[in-house]
Motif scaffolding. Structure first.
Motif, PDB file in Angstrom:
ATOM      1  N   THR A 124      27.705  22.372  39.126  1.00 46.21           N
ATOM      2  CA  THR A 124      28.905  21.689  38.634  1.00 46.21           C
ATOM      3  C   THR A 124      29.595  20.876  39.724  1.00 46.21           C
ATOM      4  O   THR A 124      30.340  19.945  39.428  1.00 46.21           O
ATOM      5  CB  THR A 124      29.915  22.695  38.050  1.00 46.21           C
ATOM      6  OG1 THR A 124      30.270  23.633  39.064  1.00 46.21           O
ATOM      7  CG2 THR A 124      29.320  23.425  36.850  1.00 46.21           C
ATOM      8  N   GLU A 125      29.383  21.243  40.978  1.00 43.42           N
ATOM      9  CA  GLU A 125      29.978  20.516  42.108  1.00 43.42           C
ATOM     10  C   GLU A 125      29.174  20.846  43.350  1.00 43.42           C
ATOM     11  O   GLU A 125      28.675  21.962  43.513  1.00 43.42           O
ATOM     12  CB  GLU A 125      31.427  20.944  42.315  1.00 43.42           C
ATOM     13  CG  GLU A 125      32.140  20.220  43.435  1.00 43.42           C
ATOM     14  CD  GLU A 125      33.576  20.702  43.620  1.00 43.42           C
ATOM     15  OE1 GLU A 125      33.957  20.903  44.794  1.00 43.42           O
ATOM     16  OE2 GLU A 125      34.298  20.882  42.634  1.00 43.42           O
ATOM     17  N   GLN A 126      29.071  19.884  44.245  1.00 39.05           N
ATOM     18  CA  GLN A 126      28.392  20.122  45.523  1.00 39.05           C
ATOM     19  C   GLN A 126      28.918  19.153  46.556  1.00 39.05           C
ATOM     20  O   GLN A 126      29.498  18.127  46.216  1.00 39.05           O
ATOM     21  CB  GLN A 126      26.878  19.971  45.377  1.00 39.05           C
ATOM     22  CG  GLN A 126      26.432  18.568  45.005  1.00 39.05           C
ATOM     23  CD  GLN A 126      24.964  18.506  44.667  1.00 39.05           C
ATOM     24  OE1 GLN A 126      24.472  19.309  43.895  1.00 39.05           O
ATOM     25  NE2 GLN A 126      24.271  17.557  45.255  1.00 39.05           N
ATOM     26  N   GLY A 127      28.735  19.505  47.812  1.00 38.66           N
ATOM     27  CA  GLY A 127      29.195  18.644  48.890  1.00 38.66           C
ATOM     28  C   GLY A 127      29.240  19.372  50.205  1.00 38.66           C
ATOM     29  O   GLY A 127      28.420  20.258  50.469  1.00 38.66           O
ATOM     30  N   PHE A 128      30.223  19.015  51.037  1.00 35.35           N
ATOM     31  CA  PHE A 128      30.358  19.556  52.381  1.00 35.35           C
ATOM     32  C   PHE A 128      31.807  19.973  52.637  1.00 35.35           C
ATOM     33  O   PHE A 128      32.731  19.378  52.093  1.00 35.35           O
ATOM     34  CB  PHE A 128      29.998  18.500  53.430  1.00 35.35           C
ATOM     35  CG  PHE A 128      28.596  17.979  53.311  1.00 35.35           C
ATOM     36  CD1 PHE A 128      27.538  18.649  53.894  1.00 35.35           C
ATOM     37  CD2 PHE A 128      28.330  16.821  52.602  1.00 35.35           C
ATOM     38  CE1 PHE A 128      26.248  18.174  53.789  1.00 35.35           C
ATOM     39  CE2 PHE A 128      27.042  16.326  52.486  1.00 35.35           C
ATOM     40  CZ  PHE A 128      25.997  17.011  53.080  1.00 35.35           C
ATOM     41  N   MET A 129      31.973  20.953  53.494  1.00 37.44           N
ATOM     42  CA  MET A 129      33.281  21.329  54.036  1.00 37.44           C
ATOM     43  C   MET A 129      33.144  21.151  55.547  1.00 37.44           C
ATOM     44  O   MET A 129      32.175  21.638  56.140  1.00 37.44           O
ATOM     45  CB  MET A 129      33.619  22.766  53.681  1.00 37.44           C
ATOM     46  CG  MET A 129      33.739  23.011  52.190  1.00 37.44           C
ATOM     47  SD  MET A 129      34.013  24.742  51.797  1.00 37.44           S
ATOM     48  CE  MET A 129      35.761  24.868  52.180  1.00 37.44           C
ATOM     49  N   TYR A 130      34.103  20.445  56.178  1.00 32.43           N
ATOM     50  CA  TYR A 130      34.012  20.236  57.625  1.00 32.43           C
ATOM     51  C   TYR A 130      35.364  20.406  58.292  1.00 32.43           C
ATOM     52  O   TYR A 130      36.402  20.286  57.659  1.00 32.43           O
ATOM     53  CB  TYR A 130      33.393  18.875  57.945  1.00 32.43           C
ATOM     54  CG  TYR A 130      34.269  17.686  57.637  1.00 32.43           C
ATOM     55  CD1 TYR A 130      35.065  17.120  58.633  1.00 32.43           C
ATOM     56  CD2 TYR A 130      34.301  17.121  56.366  1.00 32.43           C
ATOM     57  CE1 TYR A 130      35.868  16.024  58.365  1.00 32.43           C
ATOM     58  CE2 TYR A 130      35.099  16.022  56.092  1.00 32.43           C
ATOM     59  CZ  TYR A 130      35.871  15.477  57.093  1.00 32.43           C
ATOM     60  OH  TYR A 130      36.669  14.392  56.837  1.00 32.43           O
ATOM     61  N   TRP A 131      35.315  20.691  59.617  1.00 30.14           N
ATOM     62  CA  TRP A 131      36.527  20.927  60.402  1.00 30.14           C
ATOM     63  C   TRP A 131      36.203  20.720  61.877  1.00 30.14           C
ATOM     64  O   TRP A 131      35.056  20.791  62.297  1.00 30.14           O
ATOM     65  CB  TRP A 131      37.057  22.340  60.165  1.00 30.14           C
ATOM     66  CG  TRP A 131      36.087  23.415  60.561  1.00 30.14           C
ATOM     67  CD1 TRP A 131      36.028  24.084  61.760  1.00 30.14           C
ATOM     68  CD2 TRP A 131      35.002  23.943  59.787  1.00 30.14           C
ATOM     69  NE1 TRP A 131      34.998  24.994  61.768  1.00 30.14           N
ATOM     70  CE2 TRP A 131      34.354  24.924  60.560  1.00 30.14           C
ATOM     71  CE3 TRP A 131      34.510  23.690  58.501  1.00 30.14           C
ATOM     72  CZ2 TRP A 131      33.238  25.635  60.110  1.00 30.14           C
ATOM     73  CZ3 TRP A 131      33.416  24.401  58.051  1.00 30.14           C
ATOM     74  CH2 TRP A 131      32.796  25.358  58.849  1.00 30.14           C
ATOM     75  N   ALA A 132      37.238  20.431  62.674  1.00 28.05           N
ATOM     76  CA  ALA A 132      37.074  20.277  64.116  1.00 28.05           C
ATOM     77  C   ALA A 132      36.882  21.653  64.739  1.00 28.05           C
ATOM     78  O   ALA A 132      37.600  22.599  64.405  1.00 28.05           O
ATOM     79  CB  ALA A 132      38.285  19.582  64.727  1.00 28.05           C
TER      80      ALA A 132
END
Length: 112
Positions: free
Chosen positions: A13-21
């Motif tokens: 239903t949803e996909q992607g990326f999570m990012y952070w410094a």
């Protein structure tokens, strides 16, 4: 960023990326309510992507900074699956350099 999302028996239903410094001041804890969730800061940025080979271009990143990211997939059964944590480092800020001009060699000679 680039990673893979393979469909199982449930619809995605949803996909992607999570990012952070890396080393961000925010707290790093497992994403609330998710099984097998990685330690992701509470203020991580989410970018949605599509396809089996997901790709995302990020804008507004800080120079000379290491970022961490994970790929994720949410299914129609309400579960979220995460990939391995990965890193990348941005380059040096060159925005202040407009043009490089070579000085004539005579400018470096001393007159005696």
């Amino acid at each position: 960023m680039k990673d893979y999302a393979m469909r199982g028996s449930d619809n995605i239903t949803e996909q992607g990326f999570m990012y952070w410094a890396q080393g961000a001041a925010s707290s790093r804890q497992a994403v609330t309510g998710e099984k097998h969730a990685p330690a992701v800061p509470s203020d991580a940025t989410t970018v949605k992507a599509t396809g089996n080979v997901m790709q995302a271009k990020l804008k507004g990143l800080s120079f000379e900074t290491t970022y961490c990211y994970v790929a994720y997939v949410k299914t129609s059964e309400g579960e979220t699956f995460y990939g391995d944590e990965r890193q990348f480092t941005t380059g040096v800020d060159t925005s202040g350099i407009d043009d490089v001009v070579a000085a004539p060699t005579s400018a470096w000679s001393s007159s005696a």
